[in-house]
Design a protein around this motif. Structure first.
Motif, PDB file in Angstrom:
ATOM      1  N   TYR A   1      37.364  33.229  55.216  1.00 31.86           N
ATOM      2  CA  TYR A   1      37.680  32.570  53.960  1.00 31.86           C
ATOM      3  C   TYR A   1      38.911  31.671  54.146  1.00 31.86           C
ATOM      4  O   TYR A   1      39.937  32.111  54.660  1.00 31.86           O
ATOM      5  CB  TYR A   1      37.987  33.590  52.867  1.00 31.86           C
ATOM      6  N   PRO A   2      38.834  30.412  53.711  1.00 32.83           N
ATOM      7  CA  PRO A   2      39.986  29.518  53.870  1.00 32.83           C
ATOM      8  C   PRO A   2      41.084  29.749  52.837  1.00 32.83           C
ATOM      9  O   PRO A   2      42.259  29.490  53.110  1.00 32.83           O
ATOM     10  CB  PRO A   2      39.363  28.126  53.730  1.00 32.83           C
ATOM     11  N   GLN A   3      40.719  30.223  51.644  1.00 34.66           N
ATOM     12  CA  GLN A   3      41.716  30.429  50.598  1.00 34.66           C
ATOM     13  C   GLN A   3      42.620  31.613  50.968  1.00 34.66           C
ATOM     14  O   GLN A   3      42.149  32.658  51.422  1.00 34.66           O
ATOM     15  CB  GLN A   3      41.041  30.710  49.256  1.00 34.66           C
ATOM     16  N   LEU A   4      43.896  31.450  50.766  1.00 31.48           N
ATOM     17  CA  LEU A   4      44.869  32.448  51.202  1.00 31.48           C
ATOM     18  C   LEU A   4      44.628  33.807  50.557  1.00 31.48           C
ATOM     19  O   LEU A   4      44.564  34.837  51.244  1.00 31.48           O
ATOM     20  CB  LEU A   4      46.284  31.945  50.889  1.00 31.48           C
ATOM     21  N   ASP A   5      44.471  33.838  49.244  1.00 35.38           N
ATOM     22  CA  ASP A   5      44.286  35.113  48.539  1.00 35.38           C
ATOM     23  C   ASP A   5      43.010  35.815  48.976  1.00 35.38           C
ATOM     24  O   ASP A   5      43.006  37.029  49.201  1.00 35.38           O
ATOM     25  CB  ASP A   5      44.276  34.887  47.019  1.00 35.38           C
ATOM     26  N   ASN A   6      41.928  35.047  49.067  1.00 35.41           N
ATOM     27  CA  ASN A   6      40.652  35.641  49.482  1.00 35.41           C
ATOM     28  C   ASN A   6      40.739  36.221  50.881  1.00 35.41           C
ATOM     29  O   ASN A   6      40.207  37.304  51.166  1.00 35.41           O
ATOM     30  CB  ASN A   6      39.536  34.596  49.422  1.00 35.41           C
ATOM     31  N   TYR A   7      41.404  35.491  51.763  1.00 26.75           N
ATOM     32  CA  TYR A   7      41.518  35.976  53.143  1.00 26.75           C
ATOM     33  C   TYR A   7      42.368  37.246  53.197  1.00 26.75           C
ATOM     34  O   TYR A   7      42.007  38.216  53.879  1.00 26.75           O
ATOM     35  CB  TYR A   7      42.127  34.903  54.044  1.00 26.75           C
ATOM     36  N   ILE A   8      43.482  37.255  52.515  1.00 28.49           N
ATOM     37  CA  ILE A   8      44.369  38.427  52.539  1.00 28.49           C
ATOM     38  C   ILE A   8      43.646  39.670  52.019  1.00 28.49           C
ATOM     39  O   ILE A   8      43.819  40.780  52.542  1.00 28.49           O
ATOM     40  CB  ILE A   8      45.647  38.147  51.725  1.00 28.49           C
ATOM     41  N   ASN A   9      42.799  39.482  51.008  1.00 29.29           N
ATOM     42  CA  ASN A   9      42.069  40.619  50.419  1.00 29.29           C
ATOM     43  C   ASN A   9      40.908  41.080  51.293  1.00 29.29           C
ATOM     44  O   ASN A   9      40.599  42.278  51.329  1.00 29.29           O
ATOM     45  CB  ASN A   9      41.558  40.249  49.029  1.00 29.29           C
ATOM     46  N   THR A  10      40.243  40.145  51.973  1.00 29.49           N
ATOM     47  CA  THR A  10      39.076  40.496  52.808  1.00 29.49           C
ATOM     48  C   THR A  10      39.158  39.753  54.140  1.00 29.49           C
ATOM     49  O   THR A  10      38.385  38.822  54.395  1.00 29.49           O
ATOM     50  CB  THR A  10      37.759  40.138  52.083  1.00 29.49           C
ATOM     51  N   PRO A  11      40.077  40.145  55.020  1.00 32.56           N
ATOM     52  CA  PRO A  11      40.299  39.389  56.255  1.00 32.56           C
ATOM     53  C   PRO A  11      39.152  39.416  57.258  1.00 32.56           C
ATOM     54  O   PRO A  11      39.040  38.505  58.085  1.00 32.56           O
ATOM     55  CB  PRO A  11      41.553  40.053  56.845  1.00 32.56           C
TER      56      PRO A  11
END
Length: 379
Positions: A283-293
């Motif tokens: 996921y490129p979006q920061l929040d999405n990546y942090i939640n589901t790396p």
């Protein structure tokens, strides 16, 4: 196996940048690194191959304090076999280079820095919206050398509205004064998602004064200057310095791996990887990546897709593309023979032999994309 790690944080966003990067997000760094470590652990546990190259890109990787790299390197070494001669590259901005940071990263095993100089001309740096000043470049690059880095690369940008042959000549002359063994020369492009793309009308007006000096002339001119100084072109935008160890040792091994069509793992927000016929992207979006790396968007690639990609990338490099890949792409063998005959007879390409294999190599790397597109149109 190649490993790419994306560090998306920056202190500012340059006008030409369309990469997945974020400013004013310092508060997210700790959470991001925790997520990144989970991502690396998950990705490497599924890999059985030895890691031969690691590349930290961005963003601005040296925006992160070295303490975060302690954690990242620990996770890598705990979950993967890393070759003794692994090339570990880190992209850096000049203004954020310090002796302490360089010493810390060198101690962790990093052995190559790619430094975003872009230009030594103050007006050009301002146009590109870079934060550093020309007077800071030599001193900060010296920090890397004093920390132990012997494999140093720098990036230069040409074909800006401010460029002339005299400016390019001065930029290259100043770069050659630095203790570097590799130079990347990129032609400015206006990519979707960049600030320059949003300001394209204003930029189009700015480009008009240089209409008499073509972009192609600047590319050839830059190459001539570099070759006269002992740097040779091994890819469209990349030049390696001849050395006692041999010029091949100065190539960026990681990028050569991409051009050879090798598989690679990508970790970090928006990072891309390819294993077999599956291209995956975090996921490129920061929040999405942090939640589901560990979550990945998956693209299935056909044999035709892989062949086209290998041909396009392979022809951009002096190593070329395996003839076996070209043969797989063509279903009509007569068309294949005619195309290869034309390319060789017209001196557009030549055949390089290595370990019993034939490789199709473009005679003029600046025409490699045109040659690839010409091949695609004839299948």
């Amino acid at each position: 196996m190649l490993l790419y790690i994306h560090i998306p944080f920056c202190s500012s966003k340059c006008g030409y940048c369309a990469f997945n990067s974020f400013v004013d997000k310092e508060g997210e760094i700790d959470a991001y690194v925790r997520a990144l470590c989970k991502d690396i652990r998950h990705s490497l546990k599924r890999n059985t191959q030895t890691i031969t190259s690691i590349f930290f890109g961005g963003g601005t990787p040296n925006f992160l304090d070295s303490k975060y790299y302690d954690r990242i390197f620990e996770v890598i070494h705990k979950n993967a076999s890393v070759s003794k001669d692994c090339e570990i590259s880190i992209e850096c901005n000049v203004n954020l280079l310090s002796l302490a940071w360089c010493k810390d990263l060198f101690a962790l095993g990093a052995n190559r820095l790619s430094i975003g100089i872009q230009s030594f001309d103050e007006n050009k740096l301002a146009f590109l919206q870079r934060e550093h000043r020309a007077k800071d470049i030599a001193l900060n690059v010296e920090c890397a050398l004093n920390a132990g880095f012997e494999n140093l690369s720098c990036d230069l940008i040409i074909n800006t509205p401010l460029d002339s042959k005299s400016i390019i000549e001065a930029d290259i002359a100043n770069a050659l004064k630095l203790p570097i063994s590799h130079i990347s020369v990129y032609a400015l492009s206006i990519d979707e998602g960049s600030r320059f793309a949003l300001e394209s009308k204003r930029l189009a007006k700015a480009l008009q004064p240089n209409a008499l000096e073509s972009k192609e002339d600047f590319c050839f001119f830059a190459r001539e200057l570099l070759e006269n100084a002992g740097f040779y072109q091994y890819e469209v935008s990349n030049y390696a310095k001849d050395s006692k160890q041999g010029a091949d040792s100065m190539r960026c091994k990681h990028n050569v791996g991409y051009w050879q069509g090798r598989e690679y793992i990508g970790c970090g927000a928006g990072a891309v990887g390819r294993i077999g016929n599956r291209r995956v992207r975090a996921y490129p979006q920061l929040d999405n990546y942090i939640n589901t790396p560990s979550k990945r968007l998956v693209e299935a690639l056909s044999q035709r897709d892989l062949c086209m990609e290998n041909i396009m990338l392979g022809l951009r490099c002096v190593l070329g593309v395996e003839m076996g890949v070209v043969e797989k792409f063509f279903t009509d063998k007569l068309a294949l023979e005619e195309c290869i005959g034309f390319l060789l007879g017209g001196k557009k390409c030549h055949i390089r032999k290595e370990n019993g294999q034939d490789f199709l190599v473009a005679n003029e790397l600046f025409l490699s994309d045109e040659i690839a597109l010409w091949l695609f149109a004839r299948e």
